[in-house]
Design a protein around this motif. Structure first.
Motif, PDB file in Angstrom:
ATOM      1  N   GLY A  94      62.431  27.691  44.779  1.00  0.00           N
ATOM      2  CA  GLY A  94      61.743  28.376  43.751  1.00  0.00           C
ATOM      3  C   GLY A  94      60.470  28.408  43.943  1.00  0.00           C
ATOM      4  N   GLN A  95      59.566  29.023  42.957  1.00  0.00           N
ATOM      5  CA  GLN A  95      58.064  29.110  43.297  1.00  0.00           C
ATOM      6  C   GLN A  95      57.418  29.054  41.817  1.00  0.00           C
ATOM      7  OE1 GLN A  95      56.968  32.843  45.050  1.00  0.00           O
ATOM      8  NE2 GLN A  95      58.677  32.601  46.685  1.00  0.00           N
ATOM      9  N   LEU A  96      56.384  28.139  41.648  1.00  0.00           N
ATOM     10  CA  LEU A  96      55.448  27.966  40.816  1.00  0.00           C
ATOM     11  C   LEU A  96      54.188  28.756  40.895  1.00  0.00           C
ATOM     12  CD1 LEU A  96      54.857  26.231  38.102  1.00  0.00           C
ATOM     13  CD2 LEU A  96      53.492  24.682  39.897  1.00  0.00           C
ATOM     14  N   ILE A  97      54.053  29.716  39.991  1.00  0.00           N
ATOM     15  CA  ILE A  97      53.147  30.761  40.051  1.00  0.00           C
ATOM     16  C   ILE A  97      52.080  30.423  38.845  1.00  0.00           C
ATOM     17  CG2 ILE A  97      52.454  33.364  39.873  1.00  0.00           C
ATOM     18  CD1 ILE A  97      55.363  33.593  40.587  1.00  0.00           C
ATOM     19  N   ILE A  98      50.781  30.095  39.506  1.00  0.00           N
ATOM     20  CA  ILE A  98      49.754  29.718  38.542  1.00  0.00           C
ATOM     21  C   ILE A  98      48.857  30.935  38.122  1.00  0.00           C
ATOM     22  CG2 ILE A  98      47.841  28.349  38.115  1.00  0.00           C
ATOM     23  CD1 ILE A  98      50.143  26.739  38.484  1.00  0.00           C
ATOM     24  N   ILE A  99      48.691  31.124  36.690  1.00  0.00           N
ATOM     25  CA  ILE A  99      48.028  32.247  36.185  1.00  0.00           C
ATOM     26  C   ILE A  99      46.544  31.568  35.535  1.00  0.00           C
ATOM     27  CG2 ILE A  99      47.978  33.968  34.908  1.00  0.00           C
ATOM     28  CD1 ILE A  99      51.018  33.951  34.639  1.00  0.00           C
ATOM     29  N   GLY A 100      46.597  30.358  35.469  1.00  0.00           N
ATOM     30  CA  GLY A 100      45.522  29.472  35.058  1.00  0.00           C
ATOM     31  C   GLY A 100      45.830  28.483  34.180  1.00  0.00           C
ATOM     32  N   GLU A 101      45.087  27.831  33.253  1.00  0.00           N
ATOM     33  CA  GLU A 101      45.387  26.722  32.629  1.00  0.00           C
ATOM     34  C   GLU A 101      46.085  26.960  31.303  1.00  0.00           C
ATOM     35  OE1 GLU A 101      42.116  24.159  31.637  1.00  0.00           O
ATOM     36  OE2 GLU A 101      41.983  23.644  34.073  1.00  0.00           O
ATOM     37  N   THR A 159      48.096  44.466  41.208  1.00  0.00           N
ATOM     38  CA  THR A 159      47.436  45.586  41.292  1.00  0.00           C
ATOM     39  C   THR A 159      46.169  45.669  40.262  1.00  0.00           C
ATOM     40  OG1 THR A 159      48.469  46.270  39.182  1.00  0.00           O
ATOM     41  CG2 THR A 159      49.483  46.601  41.317  1.00  0.00           C
ATOM     42  N   ASP A 160      45.261  46.735  40.221  1.00  0.00           N
ATOM     43  CA  ASP A 160      44.229  46.700  39.411  1.00  0.00           C
ATOM     44  C   ASP A 160      44.468  46.787  37.908  1.00  0.00           C
ATOM     45  OD1 ASP A 160      42.415  47.082  41.487  1.00  0.00           O
ATOM     46  OD2 ASP A 160      42.210  49.079  41.169  1.00  0.00           O
ATOM     47  N   LYS A 161      45.709  47.262  37.508  1.00  0.00           N
ATOM     48  CA  LYS A 161      46.133  47.133  36.103  1.00  0.00           C
ATOM     49  C   LYS A 161      46.424  45.720  35.569  1.00  0.00           C
ATOM     50  CE  LYS A 161      49.567  49.080  32.880  1.00  0.00           C
ATOM     51  NZ  LYS A 161      50.693  49.930  32.656  1.00  0.00           N
ATOM     52  N   ALA A 162      47.247  45.009  36.538  1.00  0.00           N
ATOM     53  CA  ALA A 162      47.640  43.721  36.114  1.00  0.00           C
ATOM     54  C   ALA A 162      46.565  42.823  36.452  1.00  0.00           C
ATOM     55  CB  ALA A 162      48.826  43.282  37.292  1.00  0.00           C
ATOM     56  N   ALA A 163      45.718  42.950  37.248  1.00  0.00           N
ATOM     57  CA  ALA A 163      44.483  42.232  37.255  1.00  0.00           C
ATOM     58  C   ALA A 163      43.489  42.116  36.079  1.00  0.00           C
ATOM     59  CB  ALA A 163      43.572  42.782  38.723  1.00  0.00           C
ATOM     60  N   ARG A 164      43.343  43.529  35.481  1.00  0.00           N
ATOM     61  CA  ARG A 164      42.658  43.478  34.412  1.00  0.00           C
ATOM     62  C   ARG A 164      43.301  42.639  33.195  1.00  0.00           C
ATOM     63  NH1 ARG A 164      42.073  48.877  36.062  1.00  0.00           N
ATOM     64  NH2 ARG A 164      43.732  49.655  34.732  1.00  0.00           N
ATOM     65  N   LYS A 165      44.668  42.901  33.168  1.00  0.00           N
ATOM     66  CA  LYS A 165      45.600  42.096  32.226  1.00  0.00           C
ATOM     67  C   LYS A 165      45.464  40.473  32.120  1.00  0.00           C
ATOM     68  CE  LYS A 165      50.093  42.166  30.245  1.00  0.00           C
ATOM     69  NZ  LYS A 165      51.325  42.710  30.108  1.00  0.00           N
ATOM     70  N   TRP A 166      45.372  39.980  33.605  1.00  0.00           N
ATOM     71  CA  TRP A 166      45.452  38.485  33.505  1.00  0.00           C
ATOM     72  C   TRP A 166      44.318  37.910  33.829  1.00  0.00           C
ATOM     73  CZ3 TRP A 166      49.575  37.111  31.034  1.00  0.00           C
ATOM     74  CH2 TRP A 166      50.740  37.868  31.291  1.00  0.00           C
ATOM     75  N   GLY A 167      43.018  38.825  33.897  1.00  0.00           N
ATOM     76  CA  GLY A 167      41.833  38.197  34.584  1.00  0.00           C
ATOM     77  C   GLY A 167      41.624  37.741  35.894  1.00  0.00           C
TER      78      GLY A 167
END
Length: 394
Positions: free
Chosen positions: A287-294, A253-261
């Motif tokens: 399971g699932q590996l979810i990448i948010i960045g480094e 969502t827009d809120k989560a996108a602003r939070k995580w960039g």
């Protein structure tokens, strides 16, 4: 460690100024009497004070007007090469998702041009698509690995090596392949635990560094196969084996996108290990590996709907968790009713100094955990904010 403490003890009672003096300057050796008052008044102390300006001047000449340390050529070339490689690709985040949206549009234009028989538009769309594709590191890695395997199979070893080098350059820009090292996450009621991420080929392996009553230290907590050809097979076949189905990125969502960039989070199929107390009846589940960045990622044990969020621990936090888990050497438990005197043996004085350091560390750690140091909220300062009670990824 004891040698270091011994050095600290002698540093408090000896003069090391001669060690920093230029070799051409002869420094007279100081008598031990200069460290204590003499029977004839302050003669020894006066001699010591007279020598201090000379010592200070020598140390001043030693450390002033120092030239900056020249960066080694090897390190400079490596950093320049890293910058060159990264400049070729779009970085992880919204710019990458925009690039892939543009690729989809160009693909549609190419198909329309082919169906309509318009060769000029077809060539234009194909050239634009090829240029855009070369900016996506994940796509380049996938294509170059495929070309490498084909060239190697046909015996074109020089071509295979060239494709391999290009593939490794693209791989170095992918966050899912740059997660080596220590991470910390909250394992439910077990609290925060350390894991160590390593790679075997393109398989990510996460191993427990600290233990809990179910999965002990040294066991694999989860793993994921990130090989690009495996992902390509999943996407084309849409298989539902343990490595499938192919997972689309999570749309935030827009809120989560602003939070995580970033507005999308790529994810990959994997296996997570679970066990009963005492590591009994251990088994693997999807399971699932979810990448948010480094800087952040998470792993979800899908059947039991458990997701653990991981962030990089500070050095202080890592040492604290290792010490509490029993990885570090045992502490000295001896106590003193009063500090030792100069008449006590050297080992007793060293043990006392060691214990003083340890008690100081314990007090500072307790203050950090209680939030008494610069408003820090203990473990909560790692990667959470006060409003992070919401679901991490909706």
């Amino acid at each position: 460690y004891r040698n270091f403490l011994s050095f600290l003890f002698f540093a408090a009672t000896a003069d090391f100024s001669s060690a920093f003096a230029p070799r051409a300057v002869a420094t007279p050796r100081k008598s031990a009497l200069a460290l204590f008052p003499s029977e004839n008044g302050d003669t020894a102390n006066n001699q010591q004070q007279q020598q201090q300006p000379a010592n200070n001047e020598r140390r001043l000449r030693e450390f002033v007007n120092l030239e900056p340390i020249q960066e080694p050529d090897v390190r400079r070339r490596r950093l320049e090469e890293d910058d060159r490689v990264r400049s070729q690709y779009v970085s992880f985040g919204d710019s990458l998702w925009d690039l892939r949206t543009e690729m989809d549009k160009l693909s549609v234009q190419l198909l329309n041009a082919i169906s309509e028989g318009k060769e000029r538009k077809e060539l234009e769309a194909r050239d634009k698509l090829r240029q855009v594709e070369q900016q996506d590191p994940e796509l380049v890695y996938m294509l170059e690995i495929s070309s490498h395997d084909a060239a190697k199979k046909e015996g074109r070893l020089e071509d295979a090596q060239e494709h391999y080098e290009k593939a490794m350059e693209a791989r170095s820009c992918l966050p899912q392949f740059n997660l080596e090292g220590l991470w910390v996450g909250r394992y439910g009621s077990h609290g925060y635990e350390l894991i160590n991420v390593t790679y075997v080929g393109d398989s990510l392996i996460a191993t427990k560094v600290t233990s809990d009553k179910n999965v002990p230290r040294g066991e694999i907590t989860f793993q994921a196969d990130l090989h690009p050809m495996r992902l390509l097979e999943q996407a084309s076949l849409n298989t539902h084996s343990y490595k499938g189905p192919f997972l689309q990125p999570i749309e935030l969502t827009d809120k989560a996108a602003r939070k995580w960039g970033t507005r999308q989070l790529p994810r990959y199929m994997g296996l997570g290990q679970v066990a009963e107390e005492g590591f009994e009846n251990n088994q693997w589940m999807e399971g699932q590996l979810i990448i948010i960045g480094e800087d952040y990622f998470s792993f979800a044990w899908t059947p039991i709907q458990q997701q653990i969020f991981f962030g990089r621990p500070s050095p202080e936090l890592a040492l604290k968790m290792l010490r509490e888990s029993g990885v570090s050497p045992l502490r000295i438990t001896k106590t003193w009713e009063s500090p030792p005197t100069s008449d006590d043996d050297m080992q007793t004085q060293m043990d006392f100094v060691t214990r003083c350091f340890e008690v100081s560390d314990e007090v500072q750690e307790d203050q950090r955990d209680r939030g008494e140091v610069n408003g820090v909220d203990g473990y909560g300062c790692m990667f959470h904010t006060e409003d992070s009670d919401e679901c991490y990824f909706e």
